[in-house]
Motif scaffolding. Sequence first.
Motif, PDB file in Angstrom:
ATOM      1  N   ILE A  32      42.023 -49.365  -1.414  1.00 22.77           N
ATOM      2  CA  ILE A  32      42.810 -48.914  -1.561  1.00 22.77           C
ATOM      3  C   ILE A  32      43.765 -50.084  -1.799  1.00 22.77           C
ATOM      4  N   TYR A  33      44.467 -50.536  -1.718  1.00 21.76           N
ATOM      5  CA  TYR A  33      45.936 -51.550  -1.597  1.00 21.76           C
ATOM      6  C   TYR A  33      44.961 -52.661  -1.171  1.00 21.76           C
ATOM      7  N   SER A  34      44.438 -52.822  -2.044  1.00 19.63           N
ATOM      8  CA  SER A  34      42.959 -54.207  -2.159  1.00 19.63           C
ATOM      9  C   SER A  34      42.500 -54.744  -0.940  1.00 19.63           C
ATOM     10  N   GLY A  82      50.376 -41.393   2.306  1.00 17.04           N
ATOM     11  CA  GLY A  82      49.061 -41.828   2.268  1.00 17.04           C
ATOM     12  C   GLY A  82      47.987 -40.966   1.107  1.00 17.04           C
ATOM     13  N   LEU A  83      49.447 -41.432   0.370  1.00 15.98           N
ATOM     14  CA  LEU A  83      48.567 -40.370  -1.550  1.00 15.98           C
ATOM     15  C   LEU A  83      47.373 -40.762  -2.293  1.00 15.98           C
ATOM     16  N   ARG A  84      46.237 -40.120  -1.917  1.00 20.31           N
ATOM     17  CA  ARG A  84      45.223 -40.555  -2.814  1.00 20.31           C
ATOM     18  C   ARG A  84      44.598 -39.784  -3.725  1.00 20.31           C
ATOM     19  N   VAL A  85      44.167 -40.313  -3.943  1.00 20.33           N
ATOM     20  CA  VAL A  85      42.799 -39.319  -5.762  1.00 20.33           C
ATOM     21  C   VAL A  85      41.689 -40.022  -5.151  1.00 20.33           C
ATOM     22  N   CYS A  86      40.924 -39.276  -5.893  1.00 18.16           N
ATOM     23  CA  CYS A  86      39.107 -40.151  -5.252  1.00 18.16           C
ATOM     24  C   CYS A  86      39.020 -40.405  -6.505  1.00 18.16           C
ATOM     25  N   GLU A  89      38.629 -39.083 -10.948  1.00 18.80           N
ATOM     26  CA  GLU A  89      39.521 -38.178 -11.067  1.00 18.80           C
ATOM     27  C   GLU A  89      40.918 -38.565 -10.896  1.00 18.80           C
ATOM     28  N   ARG A  90      41.412 -39.555 -11.175  1.00 16.61           N
ATOM     29  CA  ARG A  90      42.001 -40.213 -11.237  1.00 16.61           C
ATOM     30  C   ARG A  90      42.243 -40.529 -12.702  1.00 16.61           C
ATOM     31  N   GLY A  91      43.793 -40.317 -13.108  1.00 17.02           N
ATOM     32  CA  GLY A  91      44.279 -40.134 -14.610  1.00 17.02           C
ATOM     33  C   GLY A  91      44.284 -39.042 -14.863  1.00 17.02           C
ATOM     34  N   CYS A  92      44.278 -38.080 -13.775  1.00 17.07           N
ATOM     35  CA  CYS A  92      44.292 -36.619 -14.523  1.00 17.07           C
ATOM     36  C   CYS A  92      45.418 -35.620 -14.278  1.00 17.07           C
ATOM     37  N   SER A  93      46.027 -36.197 -13.052  1.00 19.87           N
ATOM     38  CA  SER A  93      47.642 -34.948 -12.970  1.00 19.87           C
ATOM     39  C   SER A  93      47.499 -35.033 -11.938  1.00 19.87           C
ATOM     40  N   ILE A  94      46.104 -35.771 -10.879  1.00 21.40           N
ATOM     41  CA  ILE A  94      45.808 -34.406  -9.803  1.00 21.40           C
ATOM     42  C   ILE A  94      46.586 -34.384  -8.656  1.00 21.40           C
ATOM     43  N   ALA A  95      47.060 -36.368  -9.044  1.00 18.55           N
ATOM     44  CA  ALA A  95      48.604 -36.334  -7.969  1.00 18.55           C
ATOM     45  C   ALA A  95      49.584 -36.100  -8.047  1.00 18.55           C
ATOM     46  N   GLY A  96      50.423 -34.935  -9.007  1.00 14.14           N
ATOM     47  CA  GLY A  96      51.231 -34.662  -9.761  1.00 14.14           C
ATOM     48  C   GLY A  96      50.653 -32.873  -9.036  1.00 14.14           C
ATOM     49  N   ILE A  98      49.030 -32.232  -6.046  1.00 13.57           N
ATOM     50  CA  ILE A  98      48.743 -31.667  -5.142  1.00 13.57           C
ATOM     51  C   ILE A  98      50.429 -32.337  -4.489  1.00 13.57           C
ATOM     52  N   GLN A  99      50.905 -33.500  -5.133  1.00  9.31           N
ATOM     53  CA  GLN A  99      52.296 -33.466  -4.064  1.00  9.31           C
ATOM     54  C   GLN A  99      53.317 -32.229  -4.597  1.00  9.31           C
ATOM     55  N   ARG A 100      53.650 -31.708  -5.772  1.00  5.11           N
ATOM     56  CA  ARG A 100      54.279 -30.472  -5.994  1.00  5.11           C
ATOM     57  C   ARG A 100      53.857 -29.485  -5.247  1.00  5.11           C
ATOM     58  N   PHE A 101      52.273 -29.330  -4.285  1.00  5.87           N
ATOM     59  CA  PHE A 101      51.410 -28.617  -3.407  1.00  5.87           C
ATOM     60  C   PHE A 101      52.037 -28.524  -1.873  1.00  5.87           C
ATOM     61  N   THR A 119      58.518 -44.800  -0.239  1.00  6.68           N
ATOM     62  CA  THR A 119      58.308 -45.615  -0.768  1.00  6.68           C
ATOM     63  C   THR A 119      56.865 -46.447  -1.313  1.00  6.68           C
ATOM     64  N   ARG A 120      57.083 -47.225  -2.180  1.00  9.50           N
ATOM     65  CA  ARG A 120      55.828 -47.899  -3.194  1.00  9.50           C
ATOM     66  C   ARG A 120      55.515 -49.149  -3.155  1.00  9.50           C
ATOM     67  N   ARG A 121      54.886 -49.628  -3.447  1.00  5.96           N
ATOM     68  CA  ARG A 121      54.267 -50.709  -3.933  1.00  5.96           C
ATOM     69  C   ARG A 121      54.396 -51.111  -5.121  1.00  5.96           C
ATOM     70  N   ARG A 130      62.451 -41.812 -13.060  1.00  4.35           N
ATOM     71  CA  ARG A 130      63.327 -40.891 -13.035  1.00  4.35           C
ATOM     72  C   ARG A 130      63.574 -39.788 -12.597  1.00  4.35           C
ATOM     73  N   LYS A 131      62.786 -39.350 -12.362  1.00  5.22           N
ATOM     74  CA  LYS A 131      62.394 -38.592 -11.175  1.00  5.22           C
ATOM     75  C   LYS A 131      63.556 -38.855  -9.893  1.00  5.22           C
ATOM     76  N   PHE A 132      63.525 -39.487  -9.260  1.00  5.31           N
ATOM     77  CA  PHE A 132      63.939 -40.047  -8.543  1.00  5.31           C
ATOM     78  C   PHE A 132      64.826 -40.645  -8.206  1.00  5.31           C
TER      79      PHE A 132
HETATM   80  C1  LIG Z   1      48.121 -43.487  -6.961  1.00  5.47           C
HETATM   81  C2  LIG Z   1      47.176 -42.450  -7.651  1.00  5.47           C
HETATM   82  C3  LIG Z   1      47.661 -41.498  -6.643  1.00  5.47           C
HETATM   83  C4  LIG Z   1      47.462 -41.322  -8.460  1.00  5.47           C
HETATM   84  O1  LIG Z   1      46.386 -40.249  -8.374  1.00  5.47           O
HETATM   85  P1  LIG Z   1      46.663 -39.461 -10.243  1.00  5.47           P
HETATM   86  O2  LIG Z   1      46.265 -38.223  -9.576  1.00  5.47           O
HETATM   87  O3  LIG Z   1      45.345 -40.243 -10.685  1.00  5.47           O
HETATM   88  O4  LIG Z   1      47.468 -39.723 -11.274  1.00  5.47           O
HETATM   89  P2  LIG Z   1      47.809 -39.739 -12.739  1.00  5.47           P
HETATM   90  O5  LIG Z   1      48.510 -41.104 -13.261  1.00  5.47           O
HETATM   91  O6  LIG Z   1      47.298 -38.906 -12.880  1.00  5.47           O
HETATM   92  O7  LIG Z   1      49.405 -39.364 -12.716  1.00  5.47           O
HETATM   93  C5  LIG Z   1      49.869 -37.949 -12.173  1.00  5.47           C
HETATM   94  C6  LIG Z   1      51.033 -37.215 -11.570  1.00  5.47           C
HETATM   95  O8  LIG Z   1      50.789 -38.488  -9.771  1.00  5.47           O
HETATM   96  C7  LIG Z   1      52.201 -39.120 -10.024  1.00  5.47           C
HETATM   97  N1  LIG Z   1      51.984 -40.547  -9.464  1.00  5.47           N
HETATM   98  C8  LIG Z   1      51.286 -41.218 -10.053  1.00  5.47           C
HETATM   99  N2  LIG Z   1      50.704 -42.008  -9.046  1.00  5.47           N
HETATM  100  C9  LIG Z   1      51.833 -41.786  -8.253  1.00  5.47           C
HETATM  101  C10 LIG Z   1      52.262 -42.876  -6.996  1.00  5.47           C
HETATM  102  N3  LIG Z   1      52.092 -44.156  -6.678  1.00  5.47           N
HETATM  103  N4  LIG Z   1      53.038 -41.948  -6.108  1.00  5.47           N
HETATM  104  C11 LIG Z   1      53.661 -41.438  -6.208  1.00  5.47           C
HETATM  105  N5  LIG Z   1      53.332 -40.473  -7.356  1.00  5.47           N
HETATM  106  C12 LIG Z   1      52.421 -40.967  -8.662  1.00  5.47           C
HETATM  107  C13 LIG Z   1      52.861 -39.186 -11.560  1.00  5.47           C
HETATM  108  O9  LIG Z   1      53.734 -39.553 -11.740  1.00  5.47           O
HETATM  109  C14 LIG Z   1      52.358 -38.278 -12.200  1.00  5.47           C
HETATM  110  O10 LIG Z   1      52.680 -36.752 -11.822  1.00  5.47           O
HETATM  111  P3  LIG Z   1      53.872 -36.006 -12.652  1.00  5.47           P
HETATM  112  O11 LIG Z   1      52.554 -35.354 -12.947  1.00  5.47           O
HETATM  113  O12 LIG Z   1      54.617 -34.904 -11.494  1.00  5.47           O
HETATM  114  O13 LIG Z   1      53.617 -36.485 -13.829  1.00  5.47           O
HETATM  115  C15 LIG Z   1      45.779 -42.606  -7.350  1.00  5.47           C
HETATM  116  O14 LIG Z   1      45.263 -43.501  -8.959  1.00  5.47           O
HETATM  117  C16 LIG Z   1      45.050 -43.441  -6.236  1.00  5.47           C
HETATM  118  O15 LIG Z   1      44.309 -42.722  -5.527  1.00  5.47           O
HETATM  119  N6  LIG Z   1      45.480 -45.154  -6.083  1.00  5.47           N
HETATM  120  C17 LIG Z   1      44.736 -45.782  -5.122  1.00  5.47           C
HETATM  121  C18 LIG Z   1      45.327 -45.075  -3.918  1.00  5.47           C
HETATM  122  C19 LIG Z   1      46.971 -45.250  -3.901  1.00  5.47           C
HETATM  123  O16 LIG Z   1      47.930 -46.640  -4.796  1.00  5.47           O
HETATM  124  N7  LIG Z   1      48.541 -44.439  -3.478  1.00  5.47           N
HETATM  125  C20 LIG Z   1      49.838 -44.840  -4.114  1.00  5.47           C
HETATM  126  C21 LIG Z   1      50.608 -44.638  -3.310  1.00  5.47           C
HETATM  127  S1  LIG Z   1      51.766 -44.577  -3.229  1.00  5.47           S
END
Ligand SMILES: CC(C)(COP(=O)(O)OP(=O)(O)OC[C@H]1O[C@@H](n2cnc3c(N)ncnc32)[C@H](O)[C@@H]1OP(=O)(O)O)[C@@H](O)C(=O)NCCC(=O)NCCS
Length: 329
Positions: A32-34, A82-86, A89-96, A98-101, A119-121, A130-132
């Motif tokens: 994560i973050y290289s 700290g957002l992260r997905v294993c 399972e990335r690319g399957c909307s899990i980030a969305g 957990i964020q909503r939860f 903040t995002r890098r 658009r959502k922000f």
């Molecule tokens: C970035 C990461 C968390 C995205 O997870 P994912 O489940 O693969 O996300 P998806 O591409 O399927 O996107 C689904 C949702 O997550 C949101 N999302 C994706 N990347 C995001 C990010 N960096 N910050 C906030 N939200 C993010 C999308 O907007 C989308 O939201 P929605 O469902 O409400 O429309 C994942 O790729 C990851 O763990 N990467 C390594 C860690 C990292 O770079 N974290 C970023 C912290 S800013």
Amino acid sequence: MDSQCVGETDGLTFFLAKSEDYDDVMAISQDIYSGNDYLPHRYHSWMTEPGRVVIIARRGRKLVALESGLVVDGGETVIIEGLRVCPKERGCSIAGVIQRFVDGYIKKVYPNVKTKRLTRRDDPGPEKLRKFTLLARRAALSLQGDSEGFNRFVSDLKEKLVVSEETNGSCPLVPVKNLDALKAFLFDSDLPSRLQLPGGAIIQDCQPLKLMESNLHILARRNLTWFVDGSGKKPLFMSFHTPPYPIPYNGGSLCFIIDLFGTDTSLAKKALTTHLNSVKSEIQGLVWVHIFMHQTLWKDLKQFCESHDMEVKLSHKSWEQLFLEKELL
Ligand SMILES: CC(C)(COP(=O)(O)OP(=O)(O)OC[C@H]1O[C@@H](n2cnc3c(N)ncnc32)[C@H](O)[C@@H]1OP(=O)(O)O)[C@@H](O)C(=O)NCCC(=O)NCCS
């Protein structure tokens, strides 16, 4: 101690994270973050930090995601981190999911929280943003080198400063010695416009904080080293660094973050050199330095850091820190 389940949705069960989950969290955090991930170092302190919630999501026993929120600004704002997905399972909307939860959980536990900030890098483009509300963009400059190269690099910068001060005059930069001095400086009502603070806030590493007395406790916990423009009653510059911390890069390196506020180039060069100089004895092995600043400073600071021997490598690509806000409904 048993894990505390806090909810279920979309086939995921959510728990408050515990110290014992560390290995599972690290297992989804590779690269994560290289290699510049702060979580391996901060995870355990997050477990006890006041106002912090760390949620993990599991499918069955497998940990699939993590997100954390820190309640700041006197209880009005949550900073998401700290957002992260294993990886599988990335690319399957899990980030969305957990964020909503986490949004709902925070709202339930801290009903006074009205907004979330993060903040995002990376810049995901206008559609995703658009959502922000985009409050600010800060420029970032990254350097990487080993301790020997770093020492020579700092000496080089000091020499360049002497030459530039002989031509342009010296600008005084003073350390902030105590809390009263910090308060007098920070709570001056026109400071945000004078220093062009990003979104009117200060951002420490990746945490945006409003200029509020309640946030001083949070800043005090970070053990920051502050410098301010000491030229008069209306200072034009402020900066601080977070102590270097270990990151996974290349099997174990250090990360050093400097935050600069203000747009004066001479003060920015002096602040950068002063911060680097004050930690050089702590640097061992490889170090990544990330410097966050007003966008107008980036070109001059990049030029200032360029050296012929290239012992300390400079990221030529400019990157940005995006400061985002959203109402928490
Ligand atoms: C970035 C990461 C968390 C995205 O997870 P994912 O489940 O693969 O996300 P998806 O591409 O399927 O996107 C689904 C949702 O997550 C949101 N999302 C994706 N990347 C995001 C990010 N960096 N910050 C906030 N939200 C993010 C999308 O907007 C989308 O939201 P929605 O469902 O409400 O429309 C994942 O790729 C990851 O763990 N990467 C390594 C860690 C990292 O770079 N974290 C970023 C912290 S800013």
